[in-house]
Write a protein that holds these residues in place. Structure first.
Motif, PDB file in Angstrom:
ATOM      1  N   ASP A 517      12.839  -4.722   5.419  1.00  0.00           N
ATOM      2  CA  ASP A 517      11.556  -4.629   6.106  1.00  0.00           C
ATOM      3  C   ASP A 517      10.540  -4.016   5.159  1.00  0.00           C
ATOM      4  O   ASP A 517      10.851  -3.071   4.415  1.00  0.00           O
ATOM      5  CB  ASP A 517      11.670  -3.743   7.347  1.00  0.00           C
ATOM      6  N   ALA A 518       9.316  -4.538   5.191  1.00  0.00           N
ATOM      7  CA  ALA A 518       8.256  -4.028   4.316  1.00  0.00           C
ATOM      8  C   ALA A 518       6.952  -3.971   5.085  1.00  0.00           C
ATOM      9  O   ALA A 518       6.626  -4.887   5.858  1.00  0.00           O
ATOM     10  CB  ALA A 518       8.113  -4.913   3.077  1.00  0.00           C
ATOM     11  N   ILE A 519       6.199  -2.904   4.885  1.00  0.00           N
ATOM     12  CA  ILE A 519       4.894  -2.737   5.517  1.00  0.00           C
ATOM     13  C   ILE A 519       3.870  -2.427   4.440  1.00  0.00           C
ATOM     14  O   ILE A 519       4.132  -1.653   3.516  1.00  0.00           O
ATOM     15  CB  ILE A 519       4.922  -1.608   6.584  1.00  0.00           C
ATOM     16  N   GLY A 520       2.715  -3.074   4.522  1.00  0.00           N
ATOM     17  CA  GLY A 520       1.627  -2.823   3.576  1.00  0.00           C
ATOM     18  C   GLY A 520       0.370  -2.448   4.334  1.00  0.00           C
ATOM     19  O   GLY A 520      -0.301  -3.323   4.897  1.00  0.00           O
ATOM     20  N   PHE A 521       0.036  -1.178   4.379  1.00  0.00           N
ATOM     21  CA  PHE A 521      -1.142  -0.730   5.111  1.00  0.00           C
ATOM     22  C   PHE A 521      -2.413  -1.163   4.393  1.00  0.00           C
ATOM     23  O   PHE A 521      -2.546  -1.042   3.184  1.00  0.00           O
ATOM     24  CB  PHE A 521      -1.103   0.788   5.296  1.00  0.00           C
ATOM     25  N   ARG A 522      -3.326  -1.720   5.157  1.00  0.00           N
ATOM     26  CA  ARG A 522      -4.610  -2.256   4.685  1.00  0.00           C
ATOM     27  C   ARG A 522      -4.434  -3.411   3.714  1.00  0.00           C
ATOM     28  O   ARG A 522      -5.302  -3.680   2.885  1.00  0.00           O
ATOM     29  CB  ARG A 522      -5.462  -1.151   4.049  1.00  0.00           C
ATOM     30  N   LEU A 523      -3.306  -4.083   3.795  1.00  0.00           N
ATOM     31  CA  LEU A 523      -3.061  -5.271   2.973  1.00  0.00           C
ATOM     32  C   LEU A 523      -2.994  -6.535   3.829  1.00  0.00           C
ATOM     33  O   LEU A 523      -2.474  -7.566   3.402  1.00  0.00           O
ATOM     34  CB  LEU A 523      -1.750  -5.117   2.186  1.00  0.00           C
ATOM     35  N   ARG A 550      16.873   5.068  15.510  1.00  0.00           N
ATOM     36  CA  ARG A 550      17.573   4.400  14.409  1.00  0.00           C
ATOM     37  C   ARG A 550      16.780   4.602  13.125  1.00  0.00           C
ATOM     38  O   ARG A 550      15.568   4.399  13.092  1.00  0.00           O
ATOM     39  CB  ARG A 550      17.711   2.913  14.717  1.00  0.00           C
ATOM     40  N   ARG A 551      17.442   5.025  12.074  1.00  0.00           N
ATOM     41  CA  ARG A 551      16.776   5.308  10.809  1.00  0.00           C
ATOM     42  C   ARG A 551      17.222   4.290   9.758  1.00  0.00           C
ATOM     43  O   ARG A 551      18.415   4.129   9.502  1.00  0.00           O
ATOM     44  CB  ARG A 551      17.093   6.727  10.344  1.00  0.00           C
ATOM     45  N   THR A 552      16.241   3.619   9.165  1.00  0.00           N
ATOM     46  CA  THR A 552      16.541   2.608   8.148  1.00  0.00           C
ATOM     47  C   THR A 552      15.570   2.762   6.985  1.00  0.00           C
ATOM     48  O   THR A 552      14.447   3.264   7.139  1.00  0.00           O
ATOM     49  CB  THR A 552      16.398   1.179   8.718  1.00  0.00           C
ATOM     50  N   LEU A 553      16.009   2.317   5.809  1.00  0.00           N
ATOM     51  CA  LEU A 553      15.114   2.309   4.655  1.00  0.00           C
ATOM     52  C   LEU A 553      14.099   1.185   4.790  1.00  0.00           C
ATOM     53  O   LEU A 553      14.414   0.093   5.278  1.00  0.00           O
ATOM     54  CB  LEU A 553      15.917   2.132   3.366  1.00  0.00           C
ATOM     55  N   GLN A 554      12.905   1.458   4.357  1.00  0.00           N
ATOM     56  CA  GLN A 554      11.815   0.490   4.455  1.00  0.00           C
ATOM     57  C   GLN A 554      10.990   0.528   3.183  1.00  0.00           C
ATOM     58  O   GLN A 554      10.862   1.566   2.546  1.00  0.00           O
ATOM     59  CB  GLN A 554      10.945   0.839   5.666  1.00  0.00           C
ATOM     60  N   ILE A 555      10.425  -0.605   2.827  1.00  0.00           N
ATOM     61  CA  ILE A 555       9.536  -0.700   1.669  1.00  0.00           C
ATOM     62  C   ILE A 555       8.102  -0.494   2.134  1.00  0.00           C
ATOM     63  O   ILE A 555       7.645  -1.137   3.081  1.00  0.00           O
ATOM     64  CB  ILE A 555       9.686  -2.079   1.002  1.00  0.00           C
ATOM     65  N   ASN A 556       7.412   0.429   1.478  1.00  0.00           N
ATOM     66  CA  ASN A 556       5.987   0.635   1.734  1.00  0.00           C
ATOM     67  C   ASN A 556       5.215  -0.016   0.596  1.00  0.00           C
ATOM     68  O   ASN A 556       5.166   0.498  -0.520  1.00  0.00           O
ATOM     69  CB  ASN A 556       5.682   2.135   1.828  1.00  0.00           C
TER      70      ASN A 556
END
Length: 564
Positions: A517-523, A550-556
């Protein structure tokens, strides 16, 4: 705007040998931060050095003697703060310390809209009329020469504690505590306002043979991070200790505020302060009065804490909407002023209906969006007040120094500042500061540079790397999070998210077929250029995402570039 990526140079052979005890990529990250030997690296990762003695600060002994004299004589003391998180936390800290010493103390925080920033003569006159004998400023006062002279003329003793850059002359106060004074030997020059309040409290309690309550460090962490003080040196140690206290906080206001924001205080990080707690505490002073934020920090009444937290949460939502609307109008005005279709060296927008509480946020968004220094200001009947945000290539406060003859008040840092001037001086000010920006920035490649610690296949990232990264905490300004570049990553899902589609949500597949999972704020605008199956290069940080327990690693994501 297309950004430049700058990946750090690989370790030298000597550093590779010295840091061999540390796993990859941690040793590369350590080297990038200037730790090239095992001893230096271990001292950074597991800091144990003592804090410098507050007695090294010039005038701190004078301040302590005067405060203890006030206690002996039963005099009334006023802590004069500022309306941002740094000023509010510093005010709260000194209030609690002085009350513990049985000193008659009250606070004064100026109203942003009626009084503006810092000490002002009418407030000092009112304070004196109210029976006070001593004023202690926190997070303000270093450029208040006239106000300090006025305080002296009416017999009001003044102790200034401030971390902002002094002018050519110091105010004529009883004590001026500021490590940025040219003659001050204190080794840490980058303490926040609340950090200086903590040092004064330390010196005061030592002299009074009392223990400083370590739980006050949670206030130091809040103000230091929210004010973007560099998280290295003593600040890093203070915030590290403050986060520990914050995770165990018993302040009803902070507990209520965190609950409303969906934040688990037990796992709070510096990032949570910067993006969740800080903006909510700041919202009060931006829209109305900072007193709600101060009372929230101080109250022991659970019911009042809940009401104050709800008010701050509501004000924060209002602040977000107001910032968006002012940013849009300021951008239109700034680009219209340029007139030639190009982005000017400096963006300037002024309007009588701009809310002075959020012009700084709007300026920050403009500067980030266009990579130019930006000034957004409100014009009233006689004066104009503005907030400035800048880029590394242009020191905004030094530019204001060259316009000082046009300004009534000003001050700030390299990247942020504020000012007030008479309306008749506005045209000349705009022309002069725009010329300064043009001269400084002419011929430079004005694109934001994103720095990365190391290029690494996405398949090598995982829980072990995450555990290594925790030794770098607390991260923030001055001690940035580790940033990575991974190339040729496949897009499995793409969509814009957020109320206005401002953010980018991706599902990415690494070389092993593992999905991330990846999230890009203001992108969010990037989503229209990507499709299922595209291959991309990404620049990002690694973070832990907690959802429904639930805790998971995520790409920012910081940037995404589609491969050709």
């Amino acid at each position: 705007m297309r950004k430049r990526w700058q990946i750090a140079a690989p370790l030298t052979t000597e550093a590779e040998q010295e840091l061999a005890a540390f796993p990859f990529p941690l040793r590369q990250i350590l080297f990038n931060r200037g730790y090239a030997t095992e001893a230096e690296a271990r001292a950074f990762l597991l800091p144990e050095r003592a804090f410098p003695d507050p007695g090294y600060l010039l005038d701190v002994d004078v301040a302590v003697d005067r405060i203890l004299y006030a206690r002996r004589q039963g005099q009334k003391v006023i802590v004069y703060g500022d309306y941002d998180v740094d000023g509010v936390t510093a005010t709260a800290l000194l209030l609690e310390v002085l009350k513990r010493l049985d000193i008659a103390v009250e606070s004064y925080i100026p109203n942003r809209f009626d009084e503006g920033y810092g000490l002002n003569i009418e407030a000092l006159r009112e304070i004196k009329a109210g029976g006070a004998d001593l004023v202690i400023s926190v997070d303000c006062g270093i450029r208040s020469l006239d106000e300090a002279e006025f305080a002296r003329s009416i017999g009001l003793d003044l102790i200034i504690t401030d971390h902002h850059h002094p002018g050519e002359s110091l105010p004529p106060a009883l004590a001026v505590i500021n490590p940025k004074r040219a003659d001050d030997p204190y080794p840490e020059k980058n303490l926040a306002g609340v950090g200086l309040a903590w040092k004064l409290a330390q010196a005061l309690m030592q002299t009074a043979a009392e223990e400083v309550d370590s739980s006050l460090l949670e206030l130091v962490a809040l103000g230091t991070v929210a004010d973007l003080a560099p998280l290295n040196g003593e600040n890093r140690l203070l915030v590290r200790g403050g986060l520990k206290q914050l995770r165990e906080s018993r302040r009803p206001g902070l507990l209520s505020l965190a609950k409303l924001a969906g934040l688990n205080l037990a796992t709070t990080t510096a990032t949570d302060i910067g993006f969740i707690l800080g903006p909510r505490l700041n919202a009060a002073g931006r829209l109305e009065s900072a007193l709600d934020a101060l009372h929230l920090l101080l109250t022991q009444d659970v019911f009042q804490a809940g009401l104050l937290a709800q008010r701050l949460e509501s004000q924060n939502r209002q602040r977000q909407a107001l910032t968006r609307s002012i940013q849009a109008e300021a951008e239109r005005l700034a680009l219209k002023r340029a007139g030639d279709g190009d982005v000017p060296p400096l963006l300037f927008a002024v309007h009588p209906e701009f809310n002075i509480g959020v012009v700084g946020l709007a300026a920050a968004r403009l500067s980030e969006r266009h990579y130019r220094p930006a000034i957004v200001a409100r014009q009233d009947a006689e004066t104009t007040r503005g907030s400035c945000r800048s880029i590394p290539e242009f020191h905004i406060t030094e530019a204001l120094d060259q316009c000082a003859d046009l300004l009534l008040h000003y001050g700030g840092h390299a990247a942020a500042a504020g000012f007030t001037l008479l309306n008749r001086n506005l045209p000349e000010f705009i022309e002069r500061i725009s010329c300064l920006a043009k001269k400084a920035l002419d011929g430079k490649d004005l694109r934001p540079t994103l720095w990365a610690d190391v290029e690494v296949p996405l398949s090598l990232m995982g829980p072990e790397v995450w555990k290594q990264l925790q030794y770098l905490q607390p991260t923030g300004y001055g001690n940035p999070e580790a940033t990575f570049v991974s190339r040729d990553v496949r897009v499995r899902q793409v969509r814009a998210v957020g109320a206005e589609g401002n953010h980018l949500k991706l599902t990415l597949e690494d070389e092993r077929g593992v999905l991330w999972d990846a999230i890009g704020f203001r992108l969010g605008e990037i989503s229209s250029h990507l499709a299922l199956g595209d291959r991309v290069d990404i620049l990002y940080t690694l973070e832990l995402n907690e959802y429904n327990g639930r805790r998971t690693l995520q790409i920012n994501l910081k940037d995404v570039v589609k491969r050709r």
